[in-house]
Write an enzyme that holds these catalytic residues in place. Structure first.
Site, PDB file in Angstrom:
ATOM      1  N   PRO A   6       0.820  -1.198   0.000  1.00 58.23           N
ATOM      2  CA  PRO A   6       0.000   0.000   0.000  1.00 58.23           C
ATOM      3  C   PRO A   6       0.853   1.246   0.000  1.00 58.23           C
ATOM      4  CG  PRO A   6      -0.087  -1.117   2.121  1.00 58.23           C
ATOM      5  CD  PRO A   6       0.993  -1.721   1.342  1.00 58.23           C
ATOM      6  N   GLU A   7       0.463   2.156  -0.823  1.00 61.81           N
ATOM      7  CA  GLU A   7       1.040   3.497  -0.794  1.00 61.81           C
ATOM      8  C   GLU A   7      -0.009   4.407  -0.169  1.00 61.81           C
ATOM      9  OE1 GLU A   7       2.914   4.574  -4.531  1.00 61.81           O
ATOM     10  OE2 GLU A   7       3.018   2.480  -5.125  1.00 61.81           O
ATOM     11  N   HIS A  56      -2.453 -15.928   8.776  1.00 64.04           N
ATOM     12  CA  HIS A  56      -1.783 -14.615   8.775  1.00 64.04           C
ATOM     13  C   HIS A  56      -2.608 -13.502   9.420  1.00 64.04           C
ATOM     14  CE1 HIS A  56       1.192 -16.590   6.376  1.00 64.04           C
ATOM     15  NE2 HIS A  56       0.397 -16.700   5.330  1.00 64.04           N
ATOM     16  N   ARG A  75       3.373 -11.331   4.597  1.00 64.91           N
ATOM     17  CA  ARG A  75       4.833 -11.148   4.523  1.00 64.91           C
ATOM     18  C   ARG A  75       5.425 -10.566   5.800  1.00 64.91           C
ATOM     19  NH1 ARG A  75       6.203  -8.565  -1.238  1.00 64.91           N
ATOM     20  NH2 ARG A  75       8.320  -9.076  -0.576  1.00 64.91           N
ATOM     21  N   LYS A 104      20.500  16.579  -4.837  1.00 62.81           N
ATOM     22  CA  LYS A 104      20.424  15.112  -4.842  1.00 62.81           C
ATOM     23  C   LYS A 104      21.014  14.542  -6.127  1.00 62.81           C
ATOM     24  CE  LYS A 104      17.074  13.292  -1.653  1.00 62.81           C
ATOM     25  NZ  LYS A 104      18.055  12.383  -1.104  1.00 62.81           N
TER      26      LYS A 104
END
Length: 275
Positions: free
Chosen positions: A2-3, A92, A111, A154
């Site tokens: 998920p973002e 899970h 996970r 950067k």
DNA sequence: AACAAGACCTGCATGC
DNA sequence: TGCATGCAGGTCTTGT
């Protein structure tokens, strides 16, 4: 997994079910997710009332009535499910929240890249996972100038820079690719060259794509499901993510969408339209 | 200090 | 069918 749009979708799903509710029981079915759960996790939560359900970047924040805040991150494969949608405990399902109205919420994470922590509200800003986060992309504080400032000097690629949560907090691999496509900038471009009008364009593209994705309930690829069990559908609106070899929706180039690897992550882009 | 690669996990699709 | 390989939406840690 998920973002920001997926986490925001989860937040909106949990909010009506959890706000104002008291936790009658919290069961951690294993002692750790990505990290060990804090000592006395279940005990510290039991009996607490949830004041609200908030989000910062990809983190869910649940302030409690004892001034602790429950911090939750979904990692790559985490999801919350609300009763009454399918309520057997499934494989899970690592943490179970029982509410005083009889509702139940299961946190499932195959996970186990997700994590949960408890932190006093007064220390929240200094929490190691939150302290260095950059601006919230949908806030007014995030604009071309803010992005340009974050990218200044950067040496890495603009794509890798957008994944740096210190530059902008909440963008992940999908939406970095999609935003750069919309902005017409190559993901390989040096981050420090994205200044002025280019930065404004990228910032605007990030806001637009995240906003549209939230309105679609996020993107359901492998793992993202909403708390009510419904799927998001923004994946149908992707221009480039996962579209290797397919025609670019913005031009008629022959080769189609190209897939490369940057900092170990797949990047999808149109080499002709994105410079 | 900044950056890229490695590590952490499980499940699934692919190819032999 | 079984097995090996590679890949997945994140982010901390390690090494250069």
């Amino acid at each position: 997994m998920p973002e920001l749009p997926e986490v925001e979708t989860v937040r909106r799903g949990l909010e009506p079910a959890m706000t104002g509710r008291r936790l009658t029981r919290v069961v951690a079915r294993r002692p750790d997710l990505r990290f060990p759960l804090p000592d006395g996790f279940g005990q510290r939560l039991t009996g607490r009332r949830i004041k609200s359900v908030e989000r910062r970047a990809k983190f869910l924040l649940l302030p409690l009535d004892n001034d602790d805040v429950l911090i939750a991150h979904l990692g790559m494969s985490g999801s919350f499910r609300l009763s009454p949608a399918s309520f057997a405990t499934e494989k899970h399902d690592h943490v179970i929240f029982c509410l005083d109205d009889g509702g139940e919420i299961h946190f499932n994470d195959p996970r186990r890249f997700g994590f949960m922590d408890l932190c006093p509200a007064s220390d929240l800003a200094g929490h190691p996972m939150l302290a260095k986060l950059g601006p919230e992309p949908l806030s007014d504080a995030f604009d071309g100038a803010a992005l340009a400032a974050g990218l200044k000097g950067k040496k890495t690629s603009i794509k890798a820079a957008l994944l740096d949560q210190r530059v902008v907090a909440g963008v992940g691999n999908i939406y970095a690719c999609e935003a750069l496509f919309r902005a017409g900038l190559s993901p390989r471009r040096s981050a420090h060259t994205v200044q002025g009008g280019r930065a404004a364009k990228v910032a605007q593209a990030i806001k637009a794509v995240l906003g549209e994705a939230i309105r679609s309930g996020g993107s359901s690829l492998r793992d993202h499901i909403r708390p009510d069990g419904e799927l998001g559908y923004f994946q149908h609106a992707f221009d480039v993510y996962g579209k290797t070899g397919q025609p670019c929706p913005g031009c008629d180039c022959a080769d189609g969408i190209r897939q490369i690897v940057q900092s170990g992550r797949s990047t999808f882009y149109c080499p002709r339209r994105q410079r």
